[in-house]
Design a protein around this motif. Structure first.
Motif, PDB file in Angstrom:
ATOM      1  N   ILE A 135      -0.567  11.594   9.411  1.00 22.51           N
ATOM      2  CA  ILE A 135      -0.554  10.219   8.905  1.00 22.51           C
ATOM      3  C   ILE A 135       0.539  10.052   7.853  1.00 22.51           C
ATOM      4  CG2 ILE A 135      -1.875   8.493   7.621  1.00 22.51           C
ATOM      5  CD1 ILE A 135      -4.413   9.673   8.846  1.00 22.51           C
ATOM      6  N   LEU A 136       1.373   9.026   8.054  1.00 17.14           N
ATOM      7  CA  LEU A 136       2.406   8.675   7.083  1.00 17.14           C
ATOM      8  C   LEU A 136       1.946   7.543   6.169  1.00 17.14           C
ATOM      9  CD1 LEU A 136       5.456   8.751   9.512  1.00 17.14           C
ATOM     10  CD2 LEU A 136       4.716  10.553   7.941  1.00 17.14           C
ATOM     11  N   THR A 140       7.194   7.882   0.668  1.00 18.62           N
ATOM     12  CA  THR A 140       7.764   6.756  -0.069  1.00 18.62           C
ATOM     13  C   THR A 140       9.200   6.477   0.378  1.00 18.62           C
ATOM     14  OG1 THR A 140       8.515   8.214  -1.857  1.00 18.62           O
ATOM     15  CG2 THR A 140       6.316   7.231  -2.075  1.00 18.62           C
ATOM     16  N   GLY A 141       9.572   5.219   0.245  1.00 17.61           N
ATOM     17  CA  GLY A 141      10.949   4.833   0.519  1.00 17.61           C
ATOM     18  C   GLY A 141      11.308   4.709   1.980  1.00 17.61           C
ATOM     19  N   GLY A 174       9.426   2.577   4.187  1.00 19.11           N
ATOM     20  CA  GLY A 174       8.947   1.301   4.713  1.00 19.11           C
ATOM     21  C   GLY A 174       7.663   1.383   5.507  1.00 19.11           C
ATOM     22  N   TYR A 175       7.033   2.565   5.535  1.00 19.71           N
ATOM     23  CA  TYR A 175       5.811   2.706   6.326  1.00 19.71           C
ATOM     24  C   TYR A 175       4.661   1.860   5.769  1.00 19.71           C
ATOM     25  CZ  TYR A 175       8.239   6.813   8.207  1.00 19.71           C
ATOM     26  OH  TYR A 175       9.151   7.651   8.788  1.00 19.71           O
ATOM     27  N   ALA A 176       4.549   1.803   4.447  1.00 23.23           N
ATOM     28  CA  ALA A 176       3.448   1.055   3.831  1.00 23.23           C
ATOM     29  C   ALA A 176       3.505  -0.423   4.212  1.00 23.23           C
ATOM     30  CB  ALA A 176       3.488   1.214   2.310  1.00 23.23           C
ATOM     31  N   SER A 177       4.683  -1.019   4.121  1.00 22.09           N
ATOM     32  CA  SER A 177       4.794  -2.443   4.445  1.00 22.09           C
ATOM     33  C   SER A 177       4.559  -2.701   5.929  1.00 22.09           C
ATOM     34  CB  SER A 177       6.162  -2.993   4.013  1.00 22.09           C
ATOM     35  OG  SER A 177       7.210  -2.323   4.674  1.00 22.09           O
ATOM     36  N   ALA A 208      -3.406  -3.627  -9.459  1.00 22.55           N
ATOM     37  CA  ALA A 208      -3.345  -3.722 -10.910  1.00 22.55           C
ATOM     38  C   ALA A 208      -2.080  -4.456 -11.351  1.00 22.55           C
ATOM     39  CB  ALA A 208      -3.396  -2.330 -11.528  1.00 22.55           C
ATOM     40  N   LEU A 209      -2.166  -5.103 -12.503  1.00 23.98           N
ATOM     41  CA  LEU A 209      -1.028  -5.864 -13.023  1.00 23.98           C
ATOM     42  C   LEU A 209       0.193  -4.969 -13.267  1.00 23.98           C
ATOM     43  CD1 LEU A 209      -2.979  -8.074 -15.591  1.00 23.98           C
ATOM     44  CD2 LEU A 209      -1.925  -8.865 -13.467  1.00 23.98           C
ATOM     45  N   SER A 210      -0.051  -3.699 -13.558  1.00 25.90           N
ATOM     46  CA  SER A 210       1.049  -2.789 -13.869  1.00 25.90           C
ATOM     47  C   SER A 210       1.511  -1.961 -12.670  1.00 25.90           C
ATOM     48  CB  SER A 210       0.635  -1.841 -15.002  1.00 25.90           C
ATOM     49  OG  SER A 210      -0.517  -1.100 -14.621  1.00 25.90           O
ATOM     50  N   HIS A 211       0.849  -2.115 -11.518  1.00 27.58           N
ATOM     51  CA  HIS A 211       1.181  -1.278 -10.357  1.00 27.58           C
ATOM     52  C   HIS A 211       2.317  -1.941  -9.572  1.00 27.58           C
ATOM     53  CE1 HIS A 211       0.976   1.597  -7.273  1.00 27.58           C
ATOM     54  NE2 HIS A 211      -0.331   1.785  -7.224  1.00 27.58           N
ATOM     55  N   LEU A 212       3.514  -1.783 -10.067  1.00 26.49           N
ATOM     56  CA  LEU A 212       4.661  -2.472  -9.486  1.00 26.49           C
ATOM     57  C   LEU A 212       4.984  -1.975  -8.079  1.00 26.49           C
ATOM     58  CD1 LEU A 212       7.023  -2.728 -12.583  1.00 26.49           C
ATOM     59  CD2 LEU A 212       5.219  -4.280 -11.827  1.00 26.49           C
ATOM     60  N   ALA A 213       4.782  -0.685  -7.829  1.00 17.61           N
ATOM     61  CA  ALA A 213       5.062  -0.166  -6.488  1.00 17.61           C
ATOM     62  C   ALA A 213       4.160  -0.833  -5.462  1.00 17.61           C
ATOM     63  CB  ALA A 213       4.874   1.350  -6.462  1.00 17.61           C
ATOM     64  N   SER A 214       2.883  -0.993  -5.789  1.00 15.55           N
ATOM     65  CA  SER A 214       1.945  -1.650  -4.878  1.00 15.55           C
ATOM     66  C   SER A 214       2.298  -3.125  -4.704  1.00 15.55           C
ATOM     67  CB  SER A 214       0.522  -1.505  -5.411  1.00 15.55           C
ATOM     68  OG  SER A 214      -0.409  -2.101  -4.540  1.00 15.55           O
ATOM     69  N   GLN A 215       2.693  -3.771  -5.790  1.00 16.79           N
ATOM     70  CA  GLN A 215       3.097  -5.177  -5.692  1.00 16.79           C
ATOM     71  C   GLN A 215       4.319  -5.337  -4.788  1.00 16.79           C
ATOM     72  OE1 GLN A 215       3.356  -7.096  -9.564  1.00 16.79           O
ATOM     73  NE2 GLN A 215       1.670  -5.847 -10.328  1.00 16.79           N
TER      74      GLN A 215
END
Length: 248
Positions: A168-169, A191-192, A194-197, A219-226
């Motif tokens: 799983i990626l 990471t990096g 594009g699999y998540a999107s 979370a408000l601070s979780h910029l990677a998730s945003q």
């Protein structure tokens, strides 16, 4: 607000249930305080009693609280708090101090995203995980967000990308904490790339096909998730604060 066609009315119907108000209350930006009340169709959370919650949506601030907090919410909080600056540190500290008088504390104050575009083509590499296959992922302890296996909500559908060896990626899942809106969670192990999107955008497409509004919180601070949400065709749409009983 530019969200995908047909979703706004459903979202506002859901918020009206969750916050014990009327759908047409969202036609204006006046601060609203309501008494927390259990209603059929509300979103379900691990903390079964909604003692105090805040919604910031489309420039409107909605506070719902137990009767014991009503006068404080109306006379103090609603006069000091605004939709634009609602989750400033000093405001959250003030709220948490008041909640502790009643044996509660802030559990989370998150930002939530709704789709402005749906595109299945982006997820052509993605495999759909039907509901009946989700339990087979429970032993993979890396998966913490996509599937939660909680009693208050069902894990309904997932999406996954694997490498050539079957590893799983990235994996995403949608849980039904209400009948109108399903929340998306994501675990990515590369990471990096594009699999998540890809798994999130495909999952959003599939959830909407099933007649539910997909939404994505972090979370408000979780910029990677945003950033994953933004790359998946979502835009920030509302913020929400929820509470939980203290342990002591």
């Amino acid at each position: 607000m530019k969200i995908y066609h047909g979703m706004q009315a459903i979202v506002e119907e859901q918020f009206a249930l969750d916050y014990n108000c009327q759908k047409n209350d969202f036609e204006n930006k006046e601060t609203l305080v309501t008494i927390a009340k259990k209603q059929l169709g509300q979103r379900r959370f691990e903390e079964t009693e909604n003692f105090f919650s805040i919604l910031i949506y489309n420039g409107k601030l909605v506070i719902t609280a137990n009767e014991a907090l009503e006068s404080w919410c109306r006379e103090i909080l609603a006069k000091k708090m605004t939709a634009e600056w609602g989750f400033e540190a000093q405001t959250l500290i003030m709220i948490n101090e008041k909640l502790r008088e009643f044996g509660y504390q802030i559990d989370e104050a998150h930002v939530y995203f709704l789709p402005f575009a749906l595109n299945a083509e982006k997820g052509r590499q993605v495999e759909i995980i039907p509901k009946e296959d989700i339990p087979s992922y429970e032993n993979d302890k890396r998966i913490e967000e996509a599937f939660e296996y909680e009693a208050c909500k069902d894990d309904e559908i997932g999406t996954v990308i694997r490498n050539e060896s079957g590893e799983i990626l990235a994996v995403a899942g949608a849980s039904s904490n209400s009948d109108k809106m399903w929340e998306i969670g994501i675990d990515s192990f590369e990471t990096g790339k594009g699999y998540a999107s890809k798994v999130v955008s495909r999952l959003a497409f599939e959830v909407w096909k099933l007649g539910r509004v997909p939404y994505y919180g972090t979370a408000l601070s979780h910029l990677a998730s945003q950033n994953v949400a933004l790359r998946s065709g979502f835009l920030p749409a509302f913020c929400e604060l929820r509470t939980i009983k203290t342990n002591c």
